[in-house]
Write an enzyme that holds these catalytic residues in place. Structure first.
Site, PDB file in Angstrom:
ATOM      1  N   CYS A   1      91.141  23.857 -18.620  1.00 36.91           N
ATOM      2  CA  CYS A   1      92.526  23.499 -18.704  1.00 36.91           C
ATOM      3  C   CYS A   1      92.529  21.821 -18.221  1.00 36.91           C
ATOM      4  CB  CYS A   1      93.250  23.663 -17.464  1.00 36.91           C
ATOM      5  SG  CYS A   1      95.340  22.908 -16.374  1.00 36.91           S
TER       6      CYS A   1
ATOM      7  N   HIS B   1     102.661  19.401  -6.037  1.00 34.84           N
ATOM      8  CA  HIS B   1     101.847  19.566  -4.900  1.00 34.84           C
ATOM      9  C   HIS B   1     101.972  18.638  -3.703  1.00 34.84           C
ATOM     10  CE1 HIS B   1     101.085  22.960  -7.272  1.00 34.84           C
ATOM     11  NE2 HIS B   1      99.682  22.413  -7.921  1.00 34.84           N
TER      12      HIS B   1
ATOM     13  N   CYS C   1      93.338  32.163  -9.873  1.00 37.54           N
ATOM     14  CA  CYS C   1      93.321  32.426 -11.445  1.00 37.54           C
ATOM     15  C   CYS C   1      92.267  31.154 -11.809  1.00 37.54           C
ATOM     16  CB  CYS C   1      94.250  32.067 -12.831  1.00 37.54           C
ATOM     17  SG  CYS C   1      94.573  32.549 -13.979  1.00 37.54           S
TER      18      CYS C   1
HETATM   19  N1  SAH Z   1      99.020  24.186 -14.989  1.00 34.90           N
HETATM   20  C1  SAH Z   1      99.920  24.845 -15.120  1.00 34.90           C
HETATM   21  C2  SAH Z   1     100.044  25.884 -14.379  1.00 34.90           C
HETATM   22  C3  SAH Z   1      99.046  26.477 -13.840  1.00 34.90           C
HETATM   23  S1  SAH Z   1      98.671  27.836 -12.440  1.00 34.90           S
HETATM   24  C4  SAH Z   1     100.739  24.143 -13.625  1.00 34.90           C
HETATM   25  O1  SAH Z   1      99.806  22.989 -13.164  1.00 34.90           O
HETATM   26  O2  SAH Z   1     101.564  24.632 -13.347  1.00 34.90           O
HETATM   27  C5  SAH Z   1     100.175  27.968 -11.479  1.00 34.90           C
HETATM   28  C6  SAH Z   1      99.923  27.478 -10.269  1.00 34.90           C
HETATM   29  O3  SAH Z   1      99.296  27.986  -9.559  1.00 34.90           O
HETATM   30  C7  SAH Z   1     100.068  25.996 -10.377  1.00 34.90           C
HETATM   31  O4  SAH Z   1     101.031  25.513  -9.766  1.00 34.90           O
HETATM   32  C8  SAH Z   1      98.229  25.583  -9.537  1.00 34.90           C
HETATM   33  O5  SAH Z   1      98.537  24.520  -8.816  1.00 34.90           O
HETATM   34  C9  SAH Z   1      98.351  26.651  -8.875  1.00 34.90           C
HETATM   35  N2  SAH Z   1      96.980  26.651  -8.651  1.00 34.90           N
HETATM   36  C10 SAH Z   1      96.050  26.734  -8.919  1.00 34.90           C
HETATM   37  N3  SAH Z   1      95.264  27.277  -8.361  1.00 34.90           N
HETATM   38  C11 SAH Z   1      95.256  26.794  -7.278  1.00 34.90           C
HETATM   39  C12 SAH Z   1      94.243  27.905  -5.728  1.00 34.90           C
HETATM   40  N4  SAH Z   1      93.315  27.871  -5.569  1.00 34.90           N
HETATM   41  N5  SAH Z   1      95.480  28.120  -5.041  1.00 34.90           N
HETATM   42  C13 SAH Z   1      96.597  27.683  -4.938  1.00 34.90           C
HETATM   43  N6  SAH Z   1      97.045  27.513  -6.124  1.00 34.90           N
HETATM   44  C14 SAH Z   1      96.619  27.101  -7.299  1.00 34.90           C
END
Ligand code: SAH
Length: 365
Positions: A127, A233, A350
């Site tokens: 990403c 966020h 993820c």
């Molecule tokens: N690029 C997209 C999809 C990301 S994954 C986006 O930014 O929305 C989906 C959600 O999971 C996003 O809100 C992302 O910020 C969050 N996310 C990613 N890593 C995370 C983690 N370690 N803990 C909690 N949420 C997480």
């Protein structure tokens, strides 16, 4: 001087990579069939076997002539990815680590709950958004996924449901920024939604974005009923730019305006995701600021307590801080929920599995 001893032979030859059937459009398949004197209706038959019939090879496509099945097998693969790892949690959550034709790795997840079968898919390898708490973006983005690679995640996950079950929902929340690969994503979701495809209605699809205003507007203009989730966020630009570096280029007001436009165009309420980072964005003042931003909007807030990522120094919120934060939102009448954690023992955030695999050096070359 000549060498008398023959050199050891090298590893067995890797067979030439055949194109994957899912990379072909229906018209491509029809053209290929026409060149072989086959009727166009066979194209739909082939697609139906893969999309609905759970066929993973051409041999299984029993209503096609045997000669055609053999010719298909000589020219195509049904799938282009290999399952590198398959993890199953006690709550029936499945996580797949898929190896793509170019040896890159992606993840996808099947979440099963209350009769729902939800596929969480990736849209990119890595990403490019660089959110500081997220495992997927630590090494940047390598490339966009193709329509075939996105469909394949859906099909492989669907094939993990029990006979008689089907995928009911899609969340585009895996690796990558979906709106940075919007054209291919839209094509994928069109096939996923088709009655000859996976039959997953638009209202059962959620697209999660870091918040790219121009792309949100483009998506809104398609007039589809997809559900939009915006990863906010943080409740002010200074903090958001620290946590989500692309915010420097956009800023919160532009994102909220684009989300409002999405709502006006589609009538669908936007969800704001908020990763809760202990002591960083979870204090009462943050709750109050967020409430001020959202209280007059038709919005819902999804709080996601941070999932640990090895090597990163952030913290999960304490219950006290989390409840205090929620109280500030509720006081202002903002709808808020904490996201349930699924499949925690097979981990979780993820991009983690892929990172582990890479650190273990399982990537060839
Ligand atoms: N690029 C997209 C999809 C990301 S994954 C986006 O930014 O929305 C989906 C959600 O999971 C996003 O809100 C992302 O910020 C969050 N996310 C990613 N890593 C995370 C983690 N370690 N803990 C909690 N949420 C997480």
């Amino acid at each position: 001087m000549t060498l008398a001893i023959p050199l050891p032979t090298t590893a067995p030859e890797i067979p030439a990579r055949l194109p994957a059937m899912l990379e072909l459009s229906l018209d491509d398949i029809k053209n290929w069939l026409a060149e072989r004197g086959q009727p166009p209706m066979r194209a739909k038959q082939i697609r139906r076997w893969i999309l609905q019939g759970r066929a993973s090879n051409f041999e299984a496509m029993s209503d096609l002539p045997k000669g055609l099945r053999e010719e298909l097998a000589a020219n195509f693969n049904v799938f282009s990815t290999r399952i590198d790892k398959h993890l199953i949690a006690g709550d029936r959550t499945h996580k797949l680590l898929l190896r793509l034709h170019d040896d890159k790795l992606i993840e996808c997840v099947l979440i099963q709950d209350d009769g729902r079968h939800t596929a969480c898919i990736s849209t990119q390898v890595g990403c490019g958004m660089g959110c500081v708490f997220c495992a997927s973006g630590l090494e940047g983005v390598a490339r966009n996924l193709t329509v075939g690679e996105m469909l394949e995640q859906l099909i492989l996950l669907r094939n993990l449901t029990l006979p008689g079950e089907r995928l009911t929902h899609i969340v585009v929340m895996g690796m990558g920024e979906p709106l940075a690969n919007l054209d291919s994503l839209v094509q994928t979701l069109a096939i996923a939604g088709d009655k000859d495809g996976l039959g997953i209605g638009q209202r059962h699809v959620t697209i999660s974005t870091v918040g790219l205003p121009a792309k949100i507007r483009q998506l809104a203009d398609l007039g589809k009923q997809y559900h939009l989730a915006v990863s906010l966020h943080a409740p002010n630009d200074a903090l958001r730019s620290q946590i989500v570096p692309t915010n420097d280029k956009t800023g919160i007001p532009d994102i909220l305006a684009a989300a409002e436009y999405f709502f006006e165009k589609t009538g669908r309420q936007v969800t704001y995701e908020y990763v809760v980072l202990g002591k960083m964005n979870d204090q009462p003042v943050h709750g109050r600021q967020l409430a001020t931003l959202l209280k007059r909007r038709k919005a819902h807030v999804n709080l996601i307590p941070w999932n640990d990522v090895e090597g990163l120094q952030y913290r999960r919120p304490t219950d006290l801080d989390l409840n205090g934060f929620i109280a500030e939102l509720e006081k202002a009448g903002v709808s808020v929920k904490v996201r349930k954690r699924k499949g925690s023992e097979i981990d979780a955030a993820c991009g983690q599995l892929r990172r582990q695999a890479e650190q273990l050096g399982t990537i060839a070359g």
